[in-house]
Write a protein that holds these residues in place. Structure first.
Motif, mmCIF file in Angstrom:
data_model
loop_
_atom_site.group_PDB
_atom_site.id
_atom_site.type_symbol
_atom_site.label_atom_id
_atom_site.label_comp_id
_atom_site.label_asym_id
_atom_site.label_seq_id
_atom_site.Cartn_x
_atom_site.Cartn_y
_atom_site.Cartn_z
ATOM 1 N N LEU A 258 0.830 -1.211 0.000
ATOM 2 C CA LEU A 258 0.000 0.000 0.000
ATOM 3 C C LEU A 258 0.861 1.257 0.000
ATOM 4 O O LEU A 258 0.594 2.208 -0.750
ATOM 5 N N ARG A 259 1.881 1.279 0.839
ATOM 6 C CA ARG A 259 2.707 2.477 0.966
ATOM 7 C C ARG A 259 3.481 2.762 -0.317
ATOM 8 O O ARG A 259 3.433 3.868 -0.865
ATOM 9 N N MET A 260 4.198 1.782 -0.802
ATOM 10 C CA MET A 260 5.087 2.020 -1.949
ATOM 11 C C MET A 260 4.317 2.199 -3.249
ATOM 12 O O MET A 260 4.708 3.006 -4.106
ATOM 13 N N TYR A 261 3.207 1.478 -3.396
ATOM 14 C CA TYR A 261 2.516 1.501 -4.692
ATOM 15 C C TYR A 261 1.399 2.537 -4.756
ATOM 16 O O TYR A 261 0.721 2.644 -5.767
ATOM 17 N N THR A 262 1.212 3.292 -3.696
ATOM 18 C CA THR A 262 0.401 4.509 -3.813
ATOM 19 C C THR A 262 1.283 5.746 -3.818
ATOM 20 O O THR A 262 0.880 6.788 -4.327
ATOM 21 N N LEU A 263 2.492 5.629 -3.284
ATOM 22 C CA LEU A 263 3.393 6.774 -3.197
ATOM 23 C C LEU A 263 4.328 6.855 -4.400
ATOM 24 O O LEU A 263 4.259 7.786 -5.198
ATOM 25 N N GLY A 264 5.189 5.848 -4.548
ATOM 26 C CA GLY A 264 6.189 5.909 -5.615
ATOM 27 C C GLY A 264 5.726 5.345 -6.934
ATOM 28 O O GLY A 264 6.201 5.763 -7.999
ATOM 29 N N PHE A 265 4.812 4.397 -6.902
ATOM 30 C CA PHE A 265 4.373 3.725 -8.134
ATOM 31 C C PHE A 265 2.856 3.796 -8.250
ATOM 32 O O PHE A 265 2.188 2.791 -8.499
ATOM 33 N N GLY A 266 2.313 4.983 -8.038
ATOM 34 C CA GLY A 266 0.871 5.171 -8.043
ATOM 35 C C GLY A 266 0.255 5.115 -9.421
ATOM 36 O O GLY A 266 0.935 4.828 -10.419
ATOM 37 N N PRO A 267 -1.042 5.388 -9.512
ATOM 38 C CA PRO A 267 -1.755 5.275 -10.786
ATOM 39 C C PRO A 267 -1.170 6.130 -11.904
ATOM 40 O O PRO A 267 -1.280 5.778 -13.075
ATOM 41 N N GLU A 268 -0.534 7.260 -11.536
ATOM 42 C CA GLU A 268 -0.010 8.134 -12.584
ATOM 43 C C GLU A 268 1.339 7.657 -13.114
ATOM 44 O O GLU A 268 1.819 8.162 -14.129
ATOM 45 N N VAL A 269 1.972 6.684 -12.439
ATOM 46 C CA VAL A 269 3.264 6.153 -12.891
ATOM 47 C C VAL A 269 2.976 4.952 -13.783
ATOM 48 O O VAL A 269 2.857 3.820 -13.322
ATOM 49 N N LEU A 270 2.855 5.206 -15.082
ATOM 50 C CA LEU A 270 2.385 4.186 -16.009
ATOM 51 C C LEU A 270 3.309 2.977 -16.077
ATOM 52 O O LEU A 270 2.867 1.860 -16.336
ATOM 53 N N VAL A 271 4.583 3.205 -15.815
ATOM 54 C CA VAL A 271 5.542 2.123 -15.990
ATOM 55 C C VAL A 271 5.415 1.048 -14.922
ATOM 56 O O VAL A 271 5.867 -0.073 -15.103
ATOM 57 N N ALA A 272 4.771 1.352 -13.788
ATOM 58 C CA ALA A 272 4.779 0.402 -12.675
ATOM 59 C C ALA A 272 3.416 0.102 -12.078
ATOM 60 O O ALA A 272 3.238 -0.938 -11.452
ATOM 61 N N HIS A 273 2.424 0.980 -12.252
ATOM 62 C CA HIS A 273 1.195 0.800 -11.486
ATOM 63 C C HIS A 273 0.413 -0.443 -11.881
ATOM 64 O O HIS A 273 -0.333 -1.005 -11.086
ATOM 65 N N ASP A 274 0.581 -0.910 -13.131
ATOM 66 C CA ASP A 274 -0.168 -2.085 -13.561
ATOM 67 C C ASP A 274 0.352 -3.375 -12.947
ATOM 68 O O ASP A 274 -0.280 -4.430 -13.078
ATOM 69 N N LEU A 275 1.504 -3.318 -12.280
ATOM 70 C CA LEU A 275 2.029 -4.521 -11.640
ATOM 71 C C LEU A 275 1.060 -5.047 -10.586
ATOM 72 O O LEU A 275 0.828 -6.254 -10.480
ATOM 73 N N VAL A 276 0.488 -4.139 -9.803
ATOM 74 C CA VAL A 276 -0.421 -4.553 -8.736
ATOM 75 C C VAL A 276 -1.681 -5.163 -9.329
ATOM 76 O O VAL A 276 -2.143 -6.225 -8.898
ATOM 77 N N ILE A 277 -2.248 -4.504 -10.337
ATOM 78 C CA ILE A 277 -3.516 -4.963 -10.904
ATOM 79 C C ILE A 277 -3.328 -6.251 -11.707
ATOM 80 O O ILE A 277 -4.089 -7.215 -11.555
ATOM 81 N N ASN A 278 -2.305 -6.291 -12.555
ATOM 82 C CA ASN A 278 -2.147 -7.419 -13.475
ATOM 83 C C ASN A 278 -1.510 -8.649 -12.844
ATOM 84 O O ASN A 278 -1.751 -9.774 -13.308
ATOM 85 N N TRP A 279 -0.682 -8.445 -11.811
ATOM 86 C CA TRP A 279 0.041 -9.576 -11.237
ATOM 87 C C TRP A 279 -0.440 -9.927 -9.834
ATOM 88 O O TRP A 279 -0.554 -11.107 -9.491
#
Length: 514
Positions: A258-279
């Motif tokens: 929750l902390r890292m993927y809303t802060l550093g890799f949030g929805p606006e960071v296209l390169v990383a945010h799909d990791l949570v949803i897709n994997w």
């Protein structure tokens, strides 16, 4: 600066070595200071939660060095909530360990217990990714000592397996941090978020590698399939009060996601945010399914509760993987519930094991069967998500949050079928342990090898009243969460809104407007 923020880390860090160096030969004094320390931690947790409830994000700069050059601790609604949950869980567990005599079955239980609290609270409060790794290692060392408390070949074997898996996670964590540092030049979470957002898309390949490695590490900590193999044997063979404390440890992995993927890799960071949803979402669905199958197939009560912990993490991570404010709020409410319910069932399992052994099979009658069977029934309906307790509310919130998701039908089917299978598995266990006609031929005291757990040592006498008081305290916690589900959900919703507005966190830590 507000020095209350660092107190949840400093208090156990001072108390643990004090107990080792000054009170190591005086168990009664160890117990007094240990309980007093946990009570003080609970008071501190209530204080900082009240400070964070208004929405302010408070920063503590260690050594008075400002971020990103120095190490910072950050207090927001999420970190305050997790520290409070840790303290609320620790108090009944330490009382149960004292009442049942588990703290006397080996050395240094209370120092290790407080080092564990230090690691957990530090992980929740730190604003630096490398120090998150450091607190993970504090958790690993203390938890290994607690897991093998009391000795035994089977317990030691499970402890080695536990350490091996977690050392693998620690190695991957270092690789991830090195990768991210090579690109961003910082490990401060807020500063890293700023620098990642400024990178051109074509220069973010290594960022995606680092984000994927971090997700892998956090999934190991959260026991996500197929990285869950360390948990069943480790939790089932640990002393049950220790396993109850470990209910918060898997939440450290969920918190980190929750902390890292809303802060550093949030929805606006296209390169990383799909990791949570897709994997993460498919892995969470399979984790829930495998956890419930494990519940149905378990032949030992400790192993059954361990699989309950895996299944509850599957439900929690399904909500997190939806990656919306509504789903995150549901996940936060479910964290409250699942932590208390899992710890409750581990303590009830210990009450059963010390009286009759842990085999899920007809056996000799045990003391206080009626009371313990009632407690098991309450713990079972809580963990299965049956009304009227808070698990039912938590699962409804998760299902409601998934209504508009692309895979809503799959999520609903897995959660509902998993709940049904969990009910069947727990009902089967309760029937065989408490209600099945006792077979006199099984009433011999022999080593209980069902499921492979032989490390348990039966207590010569039933636990005194304080042990039941600890169990009832957790039940009261679940009842209070049910009665005050509205305020709890309001806090969770406010916390989710704060998480999905990372600019406020960044501004508070770096002292600039983003």
């Amino acid at each position: 600066m507000n020095h209350w923020i660092v107190a949840p880390v400093v208090l156990p860090a001072i108390l643990a070595p004090f107990i080792i160096m000054v009170l190591r030969y005086h168990l009664d004094l160890q117990r007094i200071f240990s309980v007093a320390g946990v009570v003080a931690l609970l008071g501190i947790a209530l204080t900082i939660t009240a400070q964070a409830a208004g929405g302010d994000i408070l920063v503590y700069e260690l050594g008075n060095w400002p971020a990103p050059f120095g190490i910072v601790l950050v207090l927001d609604r999420l970190s305050a909530m997790m520290v409070l949950l840790t303290a609320l869980l620790a108090l009944p567990i330490v009382l149960y360990a004292i009442a049942s005599g588990w703290d006397a079955r080996g050395k240094h239980f209370h120092p290790l217990f407080h080092f564990q609290l230090m690691g957990v609270c530090g992980a929740f409060l730190t604003g630096d990714a490398f120090n998150l790794f450091v607190f993970f290692e504090v958790l690993l060392i203390a938890s290994y000592g607690l897991m093998t408390h009391g000795g035994g070949a089977v317990r030691l074997k499970a402890g080695v397996q536990y350490v091996a898996y977690n050392l693998l996670g620690s190695t991957l964590f270092l690789f991830a941090l090195g990768t991210l540092y090579s690109v961003t030049g910082t490990l401060n979470m807020a500063d890293m978020a700023v620098r990642i957002a400024e990178l051109p898309f074509e220069d973010t390949a290594l960022i995606r590698v680092g984000a994927a490695l971090l997700l892998l590490v956090f999934c190991i900590k959260a026991a996500v399939l197929p990285l869950h193999f360390w948990l069943p044997a480790s939790y089932a063979n640990a002393p049950m009060p220790v396993a109850a404390l470990f209910a918060i440890m898997t939440k450290v992995g969920a918190y980190s996601i929750l902390r890292m993927y809303t802060l550093g890799f949030g929805p606006e960071v296209l390169v990383a945010h799909d990791l949570v949803i897709n994997w993460l979402q498919p892995a969470a669905l399979v984790t829930l399914a495998v956890g419930t199958i494990g519940i149905l197939g378990s032949r030992h009560i400790a192993r059954l509760v361990a699989f309950c912990a895996i299944a509850s993490m599957g439900t929690l991570l399904i909500a997190i993987s939806l990656f919306t404010e509504t789903a995150t709020a549901a996940a936060l409410f479910y964290i409250y519930h699942s932590t208390l319910a899992t710890a409750l069932l581990f303590l009830i399992a210990d009450l059963v094991i010390e009286r009759r052994g842990g085999a899920i099979a007809p056996k000799h009658p045990m003391a206080q069967t009626g009371l313990i069977s009632a407690l098991f029934f309450i713990g079972a309906i809580a963990l299965a998500g049956m009304p009227p307790l808070s698990g039912f509310i938590g699962k409804l919130l998760v299902l409601d949050a998934a209504r508009d998701a692309p895979d809503a039908n799959t999520v609903w089917a897995v959660v509902l079928i998993g709940s049904f299978v969990t009910i069947v598995g727990l009902a089967r266990a309760g029937t065989l342990i408490f209600w099945k006609s006792h077979d006199a031929s099984l009433a011999t005291d022999q080593a209980d090898t069902t499921g492979g757990e032989t490390a348990f040592q039966a207590a010569p006498e039933p636990s005194p009243g304080l042990a039941f008081t600890s169990v009832f305290a957790l039940i009261i916690g679940l009842v209070m969460l049910t009665l005050f589900a509205g305020p709890a959900m309001n806090y969770a919703t406010s916390t989710a809104e704060q998480l999905f507005a990372p600019e406020n966190y960044i501004s508070a830590v770096l002292g600039v407007e983003e």
